[in-house]
Design a protein around this motif. Structure first.
Motif, mmCIF file in Angstrom:
data_model
loop_
_atom_site.group_PDB
_atom_site.id
_atom_site.type_symbol
_atom_site.label_atom_id
_atom_site.label_comp_id
_atom_site.label_asym_id
_atom_site.label_seq_id
_atom_site.Cartn_x
_atom_site.Cartn_y
_atom_site.Cartn_z
ATOM 1 N N LEU A 166 1.148 4.074 -3.105
ATOM 2 C CA LEU A 166 0.731 5.454 -2.879
ATOM 3 C C LEU A 166 1.864 6.453 -3.080
ATOM 4 N N TRP A 167 3.095 6.076 -2.680
ATOM 5 C CA TRP A 167 4.164 7.065 -2.613
ATOM 6 C C TRP A 167 5.263 6.870 -3.645
ATOM 7 N N VAL B 261 0.822 -1.210 0.000
ATOM 8 C CA VAL B 261 0.000 0.000 0.000
ATOM 9 C C VAL B 261 0.862 1.267 0.000
ATOM 10 N N PRO B 262 1.868 1.398 0.892
ATOM 11 C CA PRO B 262 2.695 2.612 0.823
ATOM 12 C C PRO B 262 3.454 2.768 -0.492
ATOM 13 N N CYS C 30 6.023 -2.786 -8.103
ATOM 14 C CA CYS C 30 5.454 -2.657 -6.753
ATOM 15 C C CYS C 30 5.074 -4.024 -6.197
#
Length: 451
Positions: free
Chosen positions: A180-181, A176-177, A189
């Motif tokens: 998002l980032w 998730v991070p 990813c």
């Protein structure tokens, strides 16, 4: 831009220290009134402490306040451990679980080290700490609640269910991070998240004495720092190698005396050498794992598989020293690295042989074990440098190193024929093999002096 740009950082340190004390008090009241399982309060502190730790990268932009906060909380934990009234009061949040551990101090150290290493990079700081706070907490609760079988090993508390839970929680704490980032393609990813989850699951299973609280976040930081710069093909290759090595060790495990935690740790150790040092440096530890049972007399403990991951570290201590020297200096100290693993192989064979034949002639036994150790030395050296005068010299000095290690171990190991497996034996073996490996560094030292 952080909150310390607007508020005095020492006020923030004071507020966080008071919050920590209040948290301990609240969890102690929860223990008194709700009587939860002892592990529950400890893990709630683990989780809440991680959430507080996550805020630091948004609160501070310099290391000094974070270091001061860490020291303050360490003093609080030390008082909870040493002061009897505090130990029997709020200290029960940590110590109602009767377990020898330095986990709380490792937790503080890991937060401070992550803050320093990340140097303001929120992604590299957040993911390792999320894994430590969330994945480690909930996997332990899942394992204690739903675990039906323990991993094989002496007094093992790890469960397969807990390890599987750790993998899935780590995956989401990572994926998730990154989505998002990080400005990365989706396939990268995904591969980063899978690779990191598998490797950290192995690290968590191998850790002991609360050291997982520092091993997990630092391993996560180092791996994530490397994976971020890799493409999808390279990430896939790393995943394939690790899975292949893990599958082989799973198949081979009944040919070893190592517990499941030690085997998982050995697989991760081998992967890290292959991935970040050189594939040739993978050969000696892999050969030790394969050969020590094949070339030795049968172990009286083989069916029990009692040896834990610290035994892997003891057998790798010399190798770790030479890896560190290689990384720091750049010198190709491969020959003493080989000698360290060969000496451990020879000592294992010596102990088993003398247990089977306690009246065996010491000189002939040492010669026999040195000869068998050539199965590790010769292919490692020749693959590294081919058939040259340098490699022939290395073979001689590696063999001398092994002989030296065997003589020292035979001389100083008490009750060697009784098959010693206590901590004293592993500490002595680690020290002797590390020292004796210095002999194999003589050719390199002479060549450096000539230049």
């Amino acid at each position: 831009m952080t909150l310390s740009d607007y508020i005095n950082p020492w006020l923030l340190v004071t507020a966080l220290s008071i919050t920590t004390i209040a948290l301990l008090g609240a969890l102690r009241l929860y223990q008194i009134h709700a009587s939860p399982a002892p592990e529950m309060a400890r893990k709630l502190l683990h989780l809440c402490g991680g959430i507080l730790g996550l805020s630091l990268v948004w609160l501070f932009d310099s290391l000094l306040p974070v270091l001061a906060l860490g020291l303050i909380i360490a003093v609080i934990f030390l008082a909870l451990r040493l002061s009897r009234p505090m130990h029997e009061g709020p200290g029960q949040v940590l110590y109602e679980v009767h377990r020898d551990s330095v986990g709380e101090f490792c937790y503080i150290a890991s937060i401070v080290l992550l803050f320093m290493l990340a140097d303001g990079n929120k992604l590299l700081y957040t993911i390792p700490l999320l894994v430590l706070a969330v994945a480690d907490t909930f996997s332990a609760l899942v394992g204690s609640e739903y675990g039906k079988a323990h991993m094989v090993g002496w007094k093992s508390t790890r469960t397969p269910e807990g390890s599987v839970a750790f993998f899935f929680f780590t995956f989401f704490c990572t994926h998730v991070p990154i989505l998002l980032w990080a400005d990365l393609p989706p396939q990268e990813c995904l591969l980063i998240s899978i690779n990191l989850s598998i490797m950290l699951m192995m690290a968590e299973a191998a850790a002991w004495w609360g050291l997982d609280n520092i091993i997990i976040p630092l391993t996560a930081f180092l791996l994530l720092s490397a994976f971020i710069d890799m493409g999808a093909a390279e990430l896939a290759l790393h995943l394939l190698f690790l899975l292949s090595l893990s599958l082989f060790i799973r198949v081979w495990r009944n040919h070893t005396t190592l517990g499941d935690d030690a085997l998982l740790g050995a697989a991760l150790f081998g992967y890290l050498i292959w991935a970040f040092i050189n594939w040739l440096w993978f050969i000696p530890p892999f050969a030790l794992l394969i050969l020590y049972d094949m070339l030795s007399e049968p172990s009286p403990l083989r069916s029990r598989r009692v040896f834990k991951f610290p035994v892997i570290l003891a057998n790798s201590s010399g190798g770790l020293l030479w890896i560190g020297i290689h990384v720091i200096s750049g010198y190709p100290v491969f020959y003493p690295y080989v000698a360290g693993f060969a000496a451990n192989l020879a000592i294992i064979m010596l102990v088993r042989y003398l247990h089977a034949y306690p009246d065996a002639n010491p000189v002939k036994t040492i010669m026999l074990c040195t000869g068998r150790a050539q199965a590790l030395i010769i292919p490692s050296v020749l693959l590294f440098s081919g058939i040259t005068m340098a490699s022939l010299s290395a073979l001689v000095f590696c063999s001398l190193s092994v002989v030296c290690a065997l003589l020292l171990f035979y001389r100083y190991q008490p009750m060697i024929t009784a098959y010693p497996i206590n901590t004293q034996r592993w500490n002595l073996q680690a020290m002797i093999t590390t020292i004796s490996s210095l002999l194999a560094a003589i050719p390199l030292a002479l060549s450096l002096l000539r230049t």
